[in-house]
Write a protein that holds these residues in place. Structure first.
Motif, short mmCIF file in Angstrom:
data_model
loop_
_atom_site.label_atom_id
_atom_site.label_comp_id
_atom_site.label_asym_id
_atom_site.label_seq_id
_atom_site.Cartn_x
_atom_site.Cartn_y
_atom_site.Cartn_z
N PHE A 48 0.82 -1.22 0.00
CA PHE A 48 0.00 0.00 0.00
C PHE A 48 0.85 1.27 0.00
CE2 PHE A 48 -3.00 -3.23 1.43
CZ PHE A 48 -4.08 -2.94 0.60
N THR A 81 -5.85 3.03 3.69
CA THR A 81 -5.24 2.50 2.46
C THR A 81 -5.75 3.17 1.19
OG1 THR A 81 -6.95 0.80 2.18
CG2 THR A 81 -5.04 0.24 3.57
N HIS A 83 -8.72 2.51 0.18
CA HIS A 83 -9.84 1.63 -0.16
C HIS A 83 -10.87 1.77 0.95
CE1 HIS A 83 -12.25 -1.97 -0.70
NE2 HIS A 83 -11.62 -2.25 -1.82
N GLY A 229 -0.94 -1.13 -6.36
CA GLY A 229 -1.10 -0.79 -4.94
C GLY A 229 -2.54 -0.74 -4.48
#
Length: 257
Positions: A48, A81, A83, A229
């Motif tokens: 990440f 992250t 996400h 990533g």
């Protein structure tokens, strides 16, 4: 909170890929997911785009306070992250020095268990990426988890390495009130090769019901996600590897089937 650890005493079998893939899929379902990187190499952290060589604060901080973990510390260490629903407790290469300190201090096998107790209401799932060696970090992962996932590359040397992991787990379970349930997951499977097929048969013959009924195939999309990533499901949710990991999640949630 559901706590799954991913471990094997052999490197290169797909541990980090398994953590990221499962975590991404669970986050896609709307679950709050925390990934914990306990490997000094920091592959999950690097995935990440955080640098384990220069990161200022990491899981290492938890081991530095000699078991006196405050309510605030774990939350300060968690990174986002990018996400949705997916967070990371990063690693540091400083973790490689822990074994020396652990022998002097003692009582360091429950650091992650204590940390997750503090974070219990903040996450639905925790996935722990373990180092490929038996030591204080792997012991922390095995002590904290409710379910162990053992990825095993479908090749001869990886299967030999699995024997060491099973012996370690037997030893750890003797010290636990409740044994850790575990599932062996064949990874990097290539149905075109005789070696993969022969290794898979050997796994099933030797470990029988402990082996997951399916496999994680070789899939370049998983590597592409690492390059980008991002969680693999965010790159291509229809990829063969992601569908396989989605099937694995169904098995882990409902182990009877």
């Amino acid at each position: 909170m559901h706590i799954w650890a991913v471990a094997n005493q052999k490197g290169g079998v797909g541990k980090t890929t398994t953590v990221v893939s499962l975590a991404g899929l669970l986050a896609d379902e709307g679950h709050r997911v925390l990934m914990v990187d306990l490997d000094p190499h920091g592959s999950l952290t690097s995935y990440f785009r955080f640098d384990p060589d220069s990161i200022e604060h990491s899981v290492y901080d938890l081991f530095q306070v000699q078991g006196k973990i405050t309510q605030e510390l774990p939350k300060k260490l968690v990174l986002e992250t990018g996400h949705p629903n997916l967070s990371l407790l990063p690693s540091s290469t400083a973790l490689a020095t822990l074994e020396r300190h652990a022998q002097a201090q003692g009582g360091m096998g429950l650091v992650i268990s204590k940390t997750l107790a503090i974070l219990w209401e903040d996450y639905d799932y925790v996935l722990i990426d373990s180092p490929p060696v038996l030591g204080v970090l792997m012991i922390n992962a095995l002590a904290a988890c409710q379910q162990l996932i053992i990825p095993v590359q479908t090749e001869f040397l990886a299967i030999k390495g699995l024997e060491r992991m099973v012996r370690t787990l037997t030893m750890i379970n003797r010290a636990r009130k409740k044994p850790v349930p575990y599932i062996i997951v064949p990874t990097l499977f290539d149905r075109r090769t005789q070696a993969s097929n022969k290794s898979l048969r050997s796994l099933k013959d030797t470990y029988e019901d402990l082996v997951w009924h399916s496999v994680i195939p070789i899939d370049t999309k998983l590597r592409d996600a690492s390059t980008a990533g991002i969680a693999p499901s965010a790159l291509d949710s229809s990829a063969r590897g992601i569908k396989a990991y989605a099937s694995l999640i169904s098995t882990l949630k409902d182990p009877v089937n």
